[in-house]
Design a protein around this motif. Structure first.
Motif, PDB file in Angstrom:
ATOM      1  N   GLN A  14       0.876  -1.184   0.000  1.00  0.00           N
ATOM      2  CA  GLN A  14       0.000   0.000   0.000  1.00  0.00           C
ATOM      3  C   GLN A  14       0.902   1.220   0.000  1.00  0.00           C
ATOM      4  O   GLN A  14       1.785   1.339   0.847  1.00  0.00           O
ATOM      5  CB  GLN A  14      -0.878  -0.003   1.258  1.00  0.00           C
ATOM      6  CG  GLN A  14      -1.776   1.203   1.394  1.00  0.00           C
ATOM      7  CD  GLN A  14      -2.917   1.168   0.401  1.00  0.00           C
ATOM      8  OE1 GLN A  14      -3.430   0.106   0.056  1.00  0.00           O
ATOM      9  NE2 GLN A  14      -3.325   2.332  -0.052  1.00  0.00           N
ATOM     10  N   TYR A  15       0.726   2.130  -0.956  1.00  0.00           N
ATOM     11  CA  TYR A  15       1.552   3.333  -0.994  1.00  0.00           C
ATOM     12  C   TYR A  15       0.868   4.456  -0.232  1.00  0.00           C
ATOM     13  O   TYR A  15      -0.296   4.765  -0.478  1.00  0.00           O
ATOM     14  CB  TYR A  15       1.830   3.781  -2.428  1.00  0.00           C
ATOM     15  CG  TYR A  15       2.725   4.990  -2.485  1.00  0.00           C
ATOM     16  CD1 TYR A  15       4.057   4.889  -2.107  1.00  0.00           C
ATOM     17  CD2 TYR A  15       2.248   6.229  -2.877  1.00  0.00           C
ATOM     18  CE1 TYR A  15       4.897   5.998  -2.133  1.00  0.00           C
ATOM     19  CE2 TYR A  15       3.085   7.333  -2.907  1.00  0.00           C
ATOM     20  CZ  TYR A  15       4.397   7.213  -2.539  1.00  0.00           C
ATOM     21  OH  TYR A  15       5.224   8.311  -2.556  1.00  0.00           O
ATOM     22  N   GLU A  16       1.590   5.034   0.718  1.00  0.00           N
ATOM     23  CA  GLU A  16       1.081   6.169   1.502  1.00  0.00           C
ATOM     24  C   GLU A  16       1.754   7.436   1.009  1.00  0.00           C
ATOM     25  O   GLU A  16       2.954   7.635   1.221  1.00  0.00           O
ATOM     26  CB  GLU A  16       1.383   5.963   2.993  1.00  0.00           C
ATOM     27  CG  GLU A  16       0.616   4.824   3.619  1.00  0.00           C
ATOM     28  CD  GLU A  16      -0.873   5.105   3.705  1.00  0.00           C
ATOM     29  OE1 GLU A  16      -1.264   6.290   3.818  1.00  0.00           O
ATOM     30  OE2 GLU A  16      -1.637   4.137   3.660  1.00  0.00           O
ATOM     31  N   GLU A  17       0.993   8.275   0.308  1.00  0.00           N
ATOM     32  CA  GLU A  17       1.552   9.494  -0.284  1.00  0.00           C
ATOM     33  C   GLU A  17       2.106  10.446   0.763  1.00  0.00           C
ATOM     34  O   GLU A  17       3.155  11.052   0.548  1.00  0.00           O
ATOM     35  CB  GLU A  17       0.508  10.198  -1.140  1.00  0.00           C
ATOM     36  CG  GLU A  17       0.235   9.466  -2.427  1.00  0.00           C
ATOM     37  CD  GLU A  17      -0.644  10.273  -3.347  1.00  0.00           C
ATOM     38  OE1 GLU A  17      -0.459  11.503  -3.413  1.00  0.00           O
ATOM     39  OE2 GLU A  17      -1.512   9.667  -3.981  1.00  0.00           O
ATOM     40  N   ASP A  18       1.400  10.609   1.879  1.00  0.00           N
ATOM     41  CA  ASP A  18       1.850  11.549   2.914  1.00  0.00           C
ATOM     42  C   ASP A  18       3.218  11.164   3.467  1.00  0.00           C
ATOM     43  O   ASP A  18       4.041  12.026   3.767  1.00  0.00           O
ATOM     44  CB  ASP A  18       0.852  11.618   4.061  1.00  0.00           C
ATOM     45  CG  ASP A  18      -0.491  12.193   3.634  1.00  0.00           C
ATOM     46  OD1 ASP A  18      -0.534  12.906   2.597  1.00  0.00           O
ATOM     47  OD2 ASP A  18      -1.480  11.938   4.316  1.00  0.00           O
ATOM     48  N   LEU A  23       3.936   0.297   2.308  1.00  0.00           N
ATOM     49  CA  LEU A  23       3.688  -0.448   3.532  1.00  0.00           C
ATOM     50  C   LEU A  23       3.077  -1.808   3.206  1.00  0.00           C
ATOM     51  O   LEU A  23       2.258  -1.928   2.287  1.00  0.00           O
ATOM     52  CB  LEU A  23       2.734   0.326   4.438  1.00  0.00           C
ATOM     53  CG  LEU A  23       3.152   1.750   4.795  1.00  0.00           C
ATOM     54  CD1 LEU A  23       2.030   2.459   5.543  1.00  0.00           C
ATOM     55  CD2 LEU A  23       4.421   1.746   5.609  1.00  0.00           C
ATOM     56  N   TYR A  24       3.485  -2.818   3.971  1.00  0.00           N
ATOM     57  CA  TYR A  24       2.949  -4.165   3.784  1.00  0.00           C
ATOM     58  C   TYR A  24       2.785  -4.805   5.158  1.00  0.00           C
ATOM     59  O   TYR A  24       3.715  -4.770   5.968  1.00  0.00           O
ATOM     60  CB  TYR A  24       3.896  -5.002   2.921  1.00  0.00           C
ATOM     61  CG  TYR A  24       3.315  -6.328   2.534  1.00  0.00           C
ATOM     62  CD1 TYR A  24       2.419  -6.424   1.482  1.00  0.00           C
ATOM     63  CD2 TYR A  24       3.658  -7.472   3.225  1.00  0.00           C
ATOM     64  CE1 TYR A  24       1.872  -7.643   1.123  1.00  0.00           C
ATOM     65  CE2 TYR A  24       3.117  -8.703   2.875  1.00  0.00           C
ATOM     66  CZ  TYR A  24       2.231  -8.778   1.810  1.00  0.00           C
ATOM     67  OH  TYR A  24       1.691  -9.982   1.455  1.00  0.00           O
ATOM     68  N   THR A  35      10.891   3.133   1.945  1.00  0.00           N
ATOM     69  CA  THR A  35      10.635   4.477   1.429  1.00  0.00           C
ATOM     70  C   THR A  35      10.686   4.467  -0.089  1.00  0.00           C
ATOM     71  O   THR A  35      11.262   3.569  -0.707  1.00  0.00           O
ATOM     72  CB  THR A  35      11.673   5.497   1.946  1.00  0.00           C
ATOM     73  OG1 THR A  35      12.952   5.165   1.410  1.00  0.00           O
ATOM     74  CG2 THR A  35      11.709   5.539   3.464  1.00  0.00           C
ATOM     75  N   LYS A  36      10.080   5.466  -0.671  1.00  0.00           N
ATOM     76  CA  LYS A  36      10.086   5.593  -2.120  1.00  0.00           C
ATOM     77  C   LYS A  36      11.528   5.708  -2.627  1.00  0.00           C
ATOM     78  O   LYS A  36      11.876   5.124  -3.647  1.00  0.00           O
ATOM     79  CB  LYS A  36       9.260   6.811  -2.529  1.00  0.00           C
ATOM     80  CG  LYS A  36       9.036   6.932  -4.003  1.00  0.00           C
ATOM     81  CD  LYS A  36       8.089   8.060  -4.314  1.00  0.00           C
ATOM     82  CE  LYS A  36       7.839   8.156  -5.795  1.00  0.00           C
ATOM     83  NZ  LYS A  36       6.892   9.214  -6.109  1.00  0.00           N
TER      84      LYS A  36
END
Length: 57
Positions: A14-18, A23-24, A35-36
């Motif tokens: 799941q990508y958290e933009e903020d 995350l998994y 991190t990206k």
């Protein structure tokens, strides 16, 4: 000692933009995160040896 691990595709995270993090959910009820920047840098990691734990929860 027994070591369990799974290979997980980045599409399953799941990508958290903020947070700019992927995350998994970990089976131990914790969350694995990357991190990206870590994902995008293409850094190579050595294969784990058979005598070490990958994640200790």
């Amino acid at each position: 000692m027994v070591v369990f691990h799974n290979e997980v595709e980045i599409e399953d995270f799941q990508y958290e933009e903020d947070l700019e993090m992927y995350l998994y959910p970990c089976p131990c009820r914790d969350t694995f995160s990357i991190t990206k920047d870590q994902f995008m840098c293409g850094e190579k990691f050595p294969a784990p040896s058979t005598n070490k734990e990958l994640v200790k929860c």
